[in-house]
Structures are given as C-alpha cells and as structure tokens.
Scaffold this active site. Structure first.
Site, PDB file in Angstrom:
ATOM      1  N   ASN A 209       0.860  -1.103  -0.048  1.00 22.56           N
ATOM      2  CA  ASN A 209       0.000   0.125   0.026  1.00 22.56           C
ATOM      3  C   ASN A 209       1.014   1.289   0.069  1.00 22.56           C
ATOM      4  OD1 ASN A 209       0.485   0.804   2.881  1.00 22.56           O
ATOM      5  ND2 ASN A 209      -0.212  -1.153   3.162  1.00 22.56           N
ATOM      6  N   ASP A 277      -4.583  -5.965   5.250  1.00 24.64           N
ATOM      7  CA  ASP A 277      -5.626  -6.772   5.599  1.00 24.64           C
ATOM      8  C   ASP A 277      -5.404  -8.117   5.221  1.00 24.64           C
ATOM      9  OD1 ASP A 277      -6.570  -4.918   7.500  1.00 24.64           O
ATOM     10  OD2 ASP A 277      -7.781  -3.931   5.744  1.00 24.64           O
ATOM     11  N   LYS A 287       7.735 -18.480  -9.597  1.00 24.59           N
ATOM     12  CA  LYS A 287       7.381 -17.383 -10.285  1.00 24.59           C
ATOM     13  C   LYS A 287       5.880 -17.814 -10.985  1.00 24.59           C
ATOM     14  CE  LYS A 287       7.973 -13.645 -13.386  1.00 24.59           C
ATOM     15  NZ  LYS A 287       8.853 -13.266 -14.672  1.00 24.59           N
ATOM     16  N   PRO A 305      -3.117 -11.570  10.657  1.00 23.96           N
ATOM     17  CA  PRO A 305      -3.644 -11.226  12.009  1.00 23.96           C
ATOM     18  C   PRO A 305      -3.816  -9.646  12.246  1.00 23.96           C
ATOM     19  CG  PRO A 305      -1.194 -12.083  11.836  1.00 23.96           C
ATOM     20  CD  PRO A 305      -1.915 -12.154  10.315  1.00 23.96           C
ATOM     21  N   ASP A 306      -4.754  -9.424  13.153  1.00 25.65           N
ATOM     22  CA  ASP A 306      -5.006  -7.819  13.359  1.00 25.65           C
ATOM     23  C   ASP A 306      -4.072  -7.761  14.501  1.00 25.65           C
ATOM     24  OD1 ASP A 306      -5.727  -5.419  14.382  1.00 25.65           O
ATOM     25  OD2 ASP A 306      -7.650  -5.785  13.455  1.00 25.65           O
ATOM     26  N   PHE A 325      -4.711   3.642  14.854  1.00 27.36           N
ATOM     27  CA  PHE A 325      -4.775   4.646  13.989  1.00 27.36           C
ATOM     28  C   PHE A 325      -6.044   4.106  13.199  1.00 27.36           C
ATOM     29  CE2 PHE A 325      -1.915   8.270  13.638  1.00 27.36           C
ATOM     30  CZ  PHE A 325      -1.132   7.918  14.738  1.00 27.36           C
ATOM     31  N   LYS A 343     -11.619  -2.801  18.340  1.00 23.13           N
ATOM     32  CA  LYS A 343     -10.190  -3.554  18.311  1.00 23.13           C
ATOM     33  C   LYS A 343      -9.755  -3.565  19.820  1.00 23.13           C
ATOM     34  CE  LYS A 343      -8.901  -2.436  13.875  1.00 23.13           C
ATOM     35  NZ  LYS A 343      -7.812  -2.908  13.203  1.00 23.13           N
TER      36      LYS A 343
HETATM   37  N1  CTP Z   1      -3.847  -2.964  12.082  1.00 29.47           N
HETATM   38  C1  CTP Z   1      -3.100  -3.709  12.663  1.00 29.47           C
HETATM   39  N2  CTP Z   1      -3.213  -5.125  11.980  1.00 29.47           N
HETATM   40  C2  CTP Z   1      -4.022  -5.466  10.883  1.00 29.47           C
HETATM   41  C3  CTP Z   1      -4.693  -4.103  10.515  1.00 29.47           C
HETATM   42  C4  CTP Z   1      -4.916  -2.831  11.178  1.00 29.47           C
HETATM   43  O1  CTP Z   1      -2.326  -3.576  13.602  1.00 29.47           O
HETATM   44  N3  CTP Z   1      -3.888  -6.468  10.391  1.00 29.47           N
HETATM   45  C5  CTP Z   1      -4.032  -1.615  13.003  1.00 29.47           C
HETATM   46  C6  CTP Z   1      -3.245  -0.287  12.253  1.00 29.47           C
HETATM   47  O2  CTP Z   1      -1.859  -0.401  12.638  1.00 29.47           O
HETATM   48  C7  CTP Z   1      -4.249   0.668  12.693  1.00 29.47           C
HETATM   49  C8  CTP Z   1      -5.585   0.385  12.938  1.00 29.47           C
HETATM   50  O3  CTP Z   1      -5.336  -1.156  13.072  1.00 29.47           O
HETATM   51  O4  CTP Z   1      -3.744   1.155  13.896  1.00 29.47           O
HETATM   52  C9  CTP Z   1      -6.637   0.429  12.092  1.00 29.47           C
HETATM   53  O5  CTP Z   1      -6.450   0.152  10.774  1.00 29.47           O
HETATM   54  P1  CTP Z   1      -7.387   0.008   9.679  1.00 29.47           P
HETATM   55  O6  CTP Z   1      -6.846  -0.490   8.239  1.00 29.47           O
HETATM   56  O7  CTP Z   1      -8.017   1.299   9.564  1.00 29.47           O
HETATM   57  O8  CTP Z   1      -8.489  -0.764  10.160  1.00 29.47           O
HETATM   58  P2  CTP Z   1      -9.076  -2.103   9.542  1.00 29.47           P
HETATM   59  O9  CTP Z   1      -9.117  -2.980  10.874  1.00 29.47           O
HETATM   60  O10 CTP Z   1      -8.482  -2.691   8.613  1.00 29.47           O
HETATM   61  O11 CTP Z   1     -10.401  -1.936   9.330  1.00 29.47           O
HETATM   62  P3  CTP Z   1     -11.060  -1.521   7.581  1.00 29.47           P
HETATM   63  O12 CTP Z   1      -9.972  -1.777   6.617  1.00 29.47           O
HETATM   64  O13 CTP Z   1     -12.054  -2.289   7.602  1.00 29.47           O
HETATM   65  O14 CTP Z   1     -11.345  -0.245   7.915  1.00 29.47           O
END
Ligand code: CTP
Length: 399
Positions: A209, A277, A287, A305-306, A325, A343
């Site tokens: 990204n 994500d 490849k 993983p989040d 964020f 979260k």
């Molecule tokens: N984040 C994280 N791990 C992920 C995705 C996000 O730690 N796999 C953290 C980012 O560093 C940020 C926050 O989650 O602090 C929010 O990220 P964002 O991309 O806005 O949230 P998403 O959960 O991906 O929600 P969406 O894309 O559906 O808005």
C-alpha cells in the site's frame, strides 16, 4: 534552548558556506556561542576574517596548532561544545565521518567528539543521490548523527533536485531541537509500528500500500525526544528510519506481529502501520508464469492477523496504553468510534484519507483523537507537530 550554549560549527567547502555566516548570526542573536572551524576547502568560499568577525572569536583551521596542541587542542575543542554542527556538510566530510578518517582538523574533531553531531548536507543532486553518499548517510544515521535537509530546488550548478543546504532558520530550529532534553518519558518503553507491509504473491511480486511511514517515524522521534526507549517495528517504508530507536525491520503482517510480541513488555504501544488486511493464501515458491491463451491465475486471499486487536486483547503483558490509527474515507467519526471498541484499544487516532485531503503520503494531517472521554478534533498541522502532540499526551497519560 540556545542561550548560553556552545556550538562548534564546522564550515565545509561548498557554495552554501555563505549561508553559514547567516546561521552564525542567528545563533549569536539567540544567545549561543559559536566556535567556528573552517576547512581548507571552506576557506575557498568564505574568508577566515568574515567568519571570525561574525562569530566574534578566532576561527580554527589547522590541526597542528602548536600552542593549542600542547593542551590536546582538538580533543578539547570537540568536547567543550554542547553540539557539533557541520554546515555545509559536503559529500567529502560525510564520507570521512562515515569511514572514520581524521586527516584534518574538521574530521579529527568529528571523530574525537563525545557530543551529538548535526549535519546540514549541501551538494550537487547527483552527488547526493549517489549510492555512496546514501550509504554514508545510512551509516551516519546509525551512529546517531542528526541530519537537517537538504532541500530540493534549483542549485548553484544549474541542476534541479535535492542537495541545497537547508535554510539557516531551519538549521537553527534543528539545533534547538537537538539541545532540548525532556525527560517526561524517561524509563518508559514504547513500541511503535510504522510503514506498509509487503505480502508476497510469489518470489518477485507482492501486495503493498501507499503508506510512507512518515507519521510513525515522526511519532517515534517525538517519543525519543521525551526520553522514551522506543522499539520501532517497520515494514518496507520509504521514510528514513527514526533516530535513537531500536529498529526492527519486517516485511509481512505476521512478521510485524511477531516483532511486536517479542518487544513486550511495554508501557505503551502505538500502531501507526498500514498493515495489509489480506495476504495471498498460497504463496508459491516459483514465479507465476503467463499461460498462453489461459485466463490470469486467480489470487485467493486470506486474512492477516490484526496486530492492534491481538495486543489490545492480550491478558498477559498488555501495554498500559494502546493507541490505534484509523484511515477512513467515509463517516470518519462513526467508523472510528466503532473501530476503537471493536479493536479494544484505549485511544484511536482517526485520519480522513480521502484523496483530496492529501494526507496519505503527504506532510500534513488533521486527526480526531477518540478516547473513553469522547472525540477531540485536532487542527490541521504537520505530521511532526501531530506526533509531538501525541507524544505529549502519551507522557501525560503515563505520568
Ligand atoms: N492494524 C493492525 N493489524 C492489521 C490491520 C490493522 O495492527 N492487520 C492496525 C493499524 O495499525 C491501525 C488500526 O489497526 O492502528 C486500524 O487500521 P485500519 O486499516 O484502519 O483498520 P481495519 O481493521 O483494517 O478496518 P477497515 O480496513 O475495515 O477500515
């Protein structure tokens, strides 16, 4: 911060040396003392007489000055200052310092000093962009050397691009910041995630990204300025790495989570990374090739993983303050408020990243801080100022 401080100013050989005269004037106006050192090349651009007159003291130039040498003059000179500033810092001076050469007074002082060094590079754009200079810059940053500029613009040699020495007021501000010591976060450990992640598709391709890592870098530096120990976990970001941090370079979301977990315990964690994500479900070791006449191979994605959620919901060694964020394009406040609860973090910093705001990849931002107590709109300001304000709030919360 400048009144009564002593700055050892090394003036290298570049056309920008004339700006160092103005820098000396600003420093003295702010109450600082200046000990000027003019390299032999520097004296081709400004005269020792001008430098002495503006500094109000004798200019230093020769390594083997017998009276001063009797008192180990060059060592003394480099230690009695509060900060060593090199302006203009030429490619040659940077290369000497990066490789530890000491064959004239300036390079000897730089090697002998026990104080921080601030460089204001100035050179032709090609010289600045040369891999040798960029490698030296990396090495110097690794030593904890501070750097201000260079600016981009038209250069004395007629070329255009980065290489112009920062303007004297900007160098003055960097000197002031380098001399500021705030201990509000001394003894505290803060983890900061930053930058994008790269999720491999095959050995040559990846999903990424546009995150530059600028905001995370600014936050880490603002925390360091307040005395925190910072573990900076970064994906492959384009922003230069922050100074004074323990840096953990990662590629993928899974590596980022592992690096964050390995860095625990922490007093606070700030998740500024733009984590992908999704990743490709089955990364191949070969490849992916075009098949004549066939449709492109479909990419099956799976969720990463989040990291923010995982750390926020930890039972053991959850940091006392977890900050997330949110990058949103619609219904910023409603989405961000819901995201904070989903979260499980303490604070959420919401950004409006619609392309017309220019926030993604830009230098300015306007955020809303969402806490237990509600939402606070912060005015539009630079990412550095936003970082500073956030670091001040973290210090308050941990006090
Ligand atoms: N984040 C994280 N791990 C992920 C995705 C996000 O730690 N796999 C953290 C980012 O560093 C940020 C926050 O989650 O602090 C929010 O990220 P964002 O991309 O806005 O949230 P998403 O959960 O991906 O929600 P969406 O894309 O559906 O808005």
């Amino acid at each position: 911060m400048l009144a009564g401080r002593k700055i050892l100013l090394i003036i290298g050989g570049g056309i920008a040396a004339y700006k160092s005269i103005e820098l000396m004037r600003l420093l003295r106006k702010a109450g600082a003392g200046v000990v000027p050192v003019l390299t032999r090349a520097g004296s081709e651009f400004v005269t020792p007489l001008t430098v002495s007159a503006i500094a109000g003291t004798r200019v230093q130039g020769e390594l083997f000055d017998l009276t001063a040498e009797a008192e180990m003059g060059h060592i003394e000179l480099s230690r009695s200052a509060d900060l060593v500033v090199v302006a203009p810092a030429t490619a040659d001076l940077m290369a000497k310092l990066a490789s530890g050469l000491a064959n004239d007074l300036a390079s000897t002082l730089l090697l002998a000093t026990d104080k921080r060094v601030l460089l204001a590079p100035a050179m032709n754009v090609r010289m600045w962009e040369h891999p040798a200079t960029q490698r030296n810059l990396e090495t110097l940053r690794g030593f904890g050397t501070l750097v201000v500029g260079p600016d981009a613009g038209e250069m004395a040699c007629g070329e255009f691009g980065p290489g112009r020495m920062a303007e004297p007021p900007a160098i003055l501000a960097a000197i002031d910041a380098a001399l500021t010591t705030d201990t509000a976060l001394a003894g505290r450990h803060v983890i900061v995630t930053s930058g994008p992640t790269h999720e491999p598709i095959d050995p040559v391709r990846y999903i990424a990204n546009r995150s530059s890592g600028r905001q995370g870098t600014a936050i880490a530096e603002a925390l360091v300025r307040r005395g925190a120990r910072v573990t900076f976990v970064t994906g492959p970001a384009t922003a230069p790495r922050p100074l004074g941090c323990e840096i953990r370079e990662v590629e993928t979301a899974r590596e980022m989570l592992a690096a964050v977990e390995a860095a625990l315990p922490a007093d606070a964690a700030i998740f500024a990374a733009a984590v992908a994500d999704w990743r490709v479900a089955a990364e191949t070791r070969s490849k992916i090739k075009k098949q004549p006449g066939a449709e492109p191979a479909p990419l099956t994605l799976t969720e990463n993983p989040d990291i923010l959620k995982t750390i926020s919901r930890r039972e053991m060694s959850r940091p006392g303050l977890v900050v997330g964020f949110a990058a949103e394009t619609d219904d910023v406040l409603a989405n961000a408020t819901a995201k904070r609860l989903r979260k499980g973090c303490d604070w959420l910093v919401a950004n409006d990243v619609r392309p017309e705001t220019g926030i993604m990849g830009g230098s300015h931002t306007a955020v809303t801080l969402i806490t237990d107590a509600g939402a606070e709109d912060w005015p539009a300001m630079s990412k550095d100022e936003t970082a500073d304000r956030l670091a001040a709030r973290v210090a308050e919360a941990l006090a």
